[in-house]
Design an enzyme around this catalytic site. Structure first.
Site, PDB file in Angstrom:
ATOM      1  CG  HIS A 225      -5.177 -19.290 -26.610  1.00  0.00           C
ATOM      2  ND1 HIS A 225      -4.374 -18.614 -25.837  1.00  0.00           N
ATOM      3  CD2 HIS A 225      -4.202 -20.213 -27.175  1.00  0.00           C
ATOM      4  CE1 HIS A 225      -2.889 -18.929 -25.832  1.00  0.00           C
ATOM      5  NE2 HIS A 225      -3.013 -20.107 -26.465  1.00  0.00           N
TER       6      HIS A 225
ATOM      7  CG  HIS B 268      -7.061 -14.512 -22.578  1.00  0.00           C
ATOM      8  ND1 HIS B 268      -5.484 -14.894 -22.627  1.00  0.00           N
ATOM      9  CD2 HIS B 268      -7.286 -13.527 -22.259  1.00  0.00           C
ATOM     10  CE1 HIS B 268      -5.074 -13.518 -22.050  1.00  0.00           C
ATOM     11  NE2 HIS B 268      -6.013 -12.483 -21.878  1.00  0.00           N
TER      12      HIS B 268
ATOM     13  CG  HIS C  59      -3.072 -24.690 -24.996  1.00  0.00           C
ATOM     14  ND1 HIS C  59      -1.943 -24.343 -24.273  1.00  0.00           N
ATOM     15  CD2 HIS C  59      -2.701 -23.636 -26.048  1.00  0.00           C
ATOM     16  CE1 HIS C  59      -1.539 -23.229 -24.429  1.00  0.00           C
ATOM     17  NE2 HIS C  59      -1.638 -23.025 -25.731  1.00  0.00           N
ATOM     18  CD  GLU C  60      -4.610 -23.517 -29.628  1.00  0.00           C
ATOM     19  OE1 GLU C  60      -4.883 -22.440 -29.510  1.00  0.00           O
ATOM     20  OE2 GLU C  60      -3.447 -24.091 -29.435  1.00  0.00           O
TER      21      GLU C  60
HETATM   22 ZN   LIG Z   1      -1.259 -21.340 -26.824  1.00  0.00          ZN
END
Ligand SMILES: [Zn+2]
Ligand SMILES: *[C@@H]1O[C@H](CO)[C@@H](O)[C@H](O)[C@H]1NC(C)=O
Ligand SMILES: *[C@@H]1O[C@H](CO)[C@@H](O)[C@H](O)[C@H]1NC(C)=O
Length: 579
Positions: free
Chosen positions: A483, A486, A479-480
């Site tokens: 980011h 992203h 998940h991290e």
């Molecule tokens: Zn998040």
């Protein structure tokens, strides 16, 4: 106002206004003396060896420079307002700010030196106040609205979005309204802020506890019981803190104990906080009204993808209808489970892997280095990137690694990221992605190299035992890291829109999508190896794990719908009966 410059998974950051007042930045700024050894043209010129005095001096210098840029824009003659002397000038000032800011406010989370962390926290406070101050610059706002009225041609879609967004944000702060109304808005927000702090303080200071006999705590581990304080009569004291609440709710056999706990937990500070909540609702409605919105929800949603309360309400209703049959099925299943468990009580060995065994067994298959290798492999393949570790990189601690990400096809460097994965004294204790340098275009039209950091709190390796991750930690890692990617992969003109600076209700989408890999067999096999014998995860464990993902998905999401509906109901009214 809430300052929001990093993405933190699963943790609410408190603040009365949910609109992130995003920080702006500086470049061309002289780094403090010690940082001068590195040439300004270098793509990643971030320095992590600033002394407290450097941080203080840089913070002052940064604020002076940005203020000067705003003063220049604010003193442009109204009739000679142009794209160049307002919009682009502002974009450059913000880029300047965004590129210089994080060497000042990031060390508070990761720096090994306590003095530096304190200086960084202090800088963060000053810069947060400064953010509010520059966001309230009426002179700059007037020039932006004047420019917007001129309907400038030749704006790129992103420049147009930038201009429109800046004007919208100015109006959301009341800059187009009279001084008296602005003052009233300010007073209202100040009250909202004070009451919100008090609300949280009450929860933090709550020291309610329940008293249970050993029998009433049946099912809880001896180690849990031995960690509890005892009352005068020898019974156990259980507080409402998470380390007591969660184990009791998950493991206690006694339904009456669970009922008492759940009731007490959700009644924390009921009297005093209900009064605060109801006052907050009225104050938020008042602020929205002063700003010209029909309700607080519409004020918040205006700059989200959802746009308005009626769309949210339609979404929640549709979602509810879809989930209801799933939830009903799950409830039947759980009831059957409960019946079976009751009849099975007392059996010493049930001969199967239970839900509560799963975390324990799965935990032996995810050594951190194997996960990192598998995760890197999946992300590199999926995004067409190649990661290489930067040798002898300048970092803030010896356990931190810096990587360069290149476009595999062209070889172009698209960004850099730091990994800082293990706990340390004084370090931030959760997992989060921090954007450190925006990936947007500079005044020279060249793309600036985006830089981000993934910070986590994964168990350190010990002698004879590698760092082993639980499956949910593998999920967090994906998940991290989503980011981080992203941040690195975005290609924009304005720092304001770089990386994860998107609409708040979109920011989790790429990461949540990329999390799906940890629920598929092939990537799980690629990322796992038994830490002792190197064997792959057995299929039956994988099947259990994957099945466990959808367990209760209906009921859990129905709960989210309820929370969403309560929130919407409170914030679309002027006052509310919270009961
Ligand atoms: Zn998040
Ligand atoms: C909410 O937004 C939708 C989509 O933009 C629009 O069609 C609708 O009219 C809006 N509703 C209200 C009440 O503003
Ligand atoms: C981070 O890890 C340390 C050491 O394992 C642990 O004591 C601490 O509770 C963790 N922090 C959080 C917020 O879980």
């Amino acid at each position: 106002f809430l300052i929001f410059n990093f993405i933190l998974h699963g943790i609410k950051i408190k603040g009365p206004v949910s609109e992130p007042l995003l920080r702006m930045t500086i470049q061309n700024g002289r780094p403090p003396s010690r940082a001068c050894s590195r040439a300004g043209g270098e793509p990643n010129a971030l320095r992590w060896d600033l002394a407290p005095d450097d941080i203080r001096a840089s913070t002052e210098g940064l604020m002076t420079r940005v203020k000067a840029a705003y003063d220049d824009i604010g003193s442009v003659q109204m009739e000679s307002v142009s794209v160049e002397n307002t919009l682009r000038a502002l974009a450059h000032a913000k880029l300047d700010y965004a590129s210089s800011l994080h060497v000042l406010d990031f060390p508070q989370f990761v720096c090994p030196s306590k003095e530096v962390r304190a200086a960084s926290t202090e800088a963060d406070k000053k810069l947060s106040e400064f953010d509010v101050e520059i966001s309230m610059r009426e002179d700059v706002f007037k020039r932006l609205t004047a420019l917007q009225k001129k309907l400038p041609e030749n704006l790129s879609p992103e420049e147009k979005r930038f201009l429109d967004r800046l004007v919208t944000l100015g109006k959301r702060r009341g800059l187009h309204l009279s001084k008296e109304i602005q003052e009233e808005i300010k007073r209202t927000y100040k009250l909202i802020s004070e009451l919100s702090i008090e609300f949280n303080k009450n929860l933090n200071e709550d020291n309610t506890f329940l008293v249970f006999s050993e029998h009433e705590l049946g099912g809880l581990a001896d180690s849990f019981l031995s960690g509890l304080d005892k009352a005068a009569d020898g019974r156990y004291k259980v507080t409402l803190e998470y380390p007591h609440y969660h184990p009791l709710m998950k493991r206690c056999h006694n339904p009456e104990s669970r009922r008492k706990m759940e009731t007490a937990f959700h009644s924390r500070c009921k009297e005093v906080n209900t009064a605060i909540l109801e006052e907050l609702i009225q104050l938020k409605a008042k602020a929205a009204d002063l700003l010209g919105y029909s309700c607080h929800a519409n004020f918040v949603l205006e700059i989200n993808m959802a746009e308005n309360a009626s769309k949210v309400s339609d979404f929640l209703d549709t979602f509810y209808e879809t989930l209801k049959p799933v939830g009903i099925k799950e409830r039947k299943y759980i009831l059957a489970l409960k019946k079976r468990e009751c009849s099975m009580m007392g059996l010493p060995f049930d001969g199967r892997i239970n839900a509560w065994d799963l975390p324990y067994y799965m935990n032996q298959y995810f050594p951190l280095d194997v996960v990192t290798e598998g995760l890197f492999g999946i992300y590199q393949e999926l995004l067409g990137l190649t990661y290489t570790e930067v040798e002898r990189a300048h970092v803030w601690h010896e356990h931190v690694a810096l990587y360069s990400a290149r476009d595999t096809e062209t070889g172009e460097e698209i960004g850099q990221f730091y990994l800082d994965l293990h706990p340390r004294e004084g370090k931030f204790g959760h997992a989060a992605c921090f954007g450190l340098q925006p990936g947007c275009k500079g005044p020279d039209g060249e793309r600036r190299l985006p830089v981000a950091a993934m910070v986590a709190n994964f168990t350190k390796p010990r002698k004879g035992c590698p760092s082993l991750l639980q499956h949910h930690e593998v999920e967090t890692y994906f998940h991290e890291f989503g980011h981080v990617m992203h941040e690195l992969c975005s290609k924009v003109w304005a720092a304001k829109f770089s990386g994860t600076l998107v609409e708040t209700d979109f920011v989790e989408v790429p990461s949540q999508m990329l999390e799906n890999w940890v629920w598929e067999k092939e990537p799980l096999r690629r990322m796992s190896r038994h830490y002792k014998d190197g064997s792959p995860i057995p299929d039956h464990l994988l099947d259990k794990l994957i099945a466990s993902r959808v367990a209760n998905t209906g009921l859990m999401n129905l709960r989210q719908v309820v929370l969403g509906k309560v929130d919407q109901s409170l914030h679309t009214s002027r006052r509310a009966d919270t009961a």
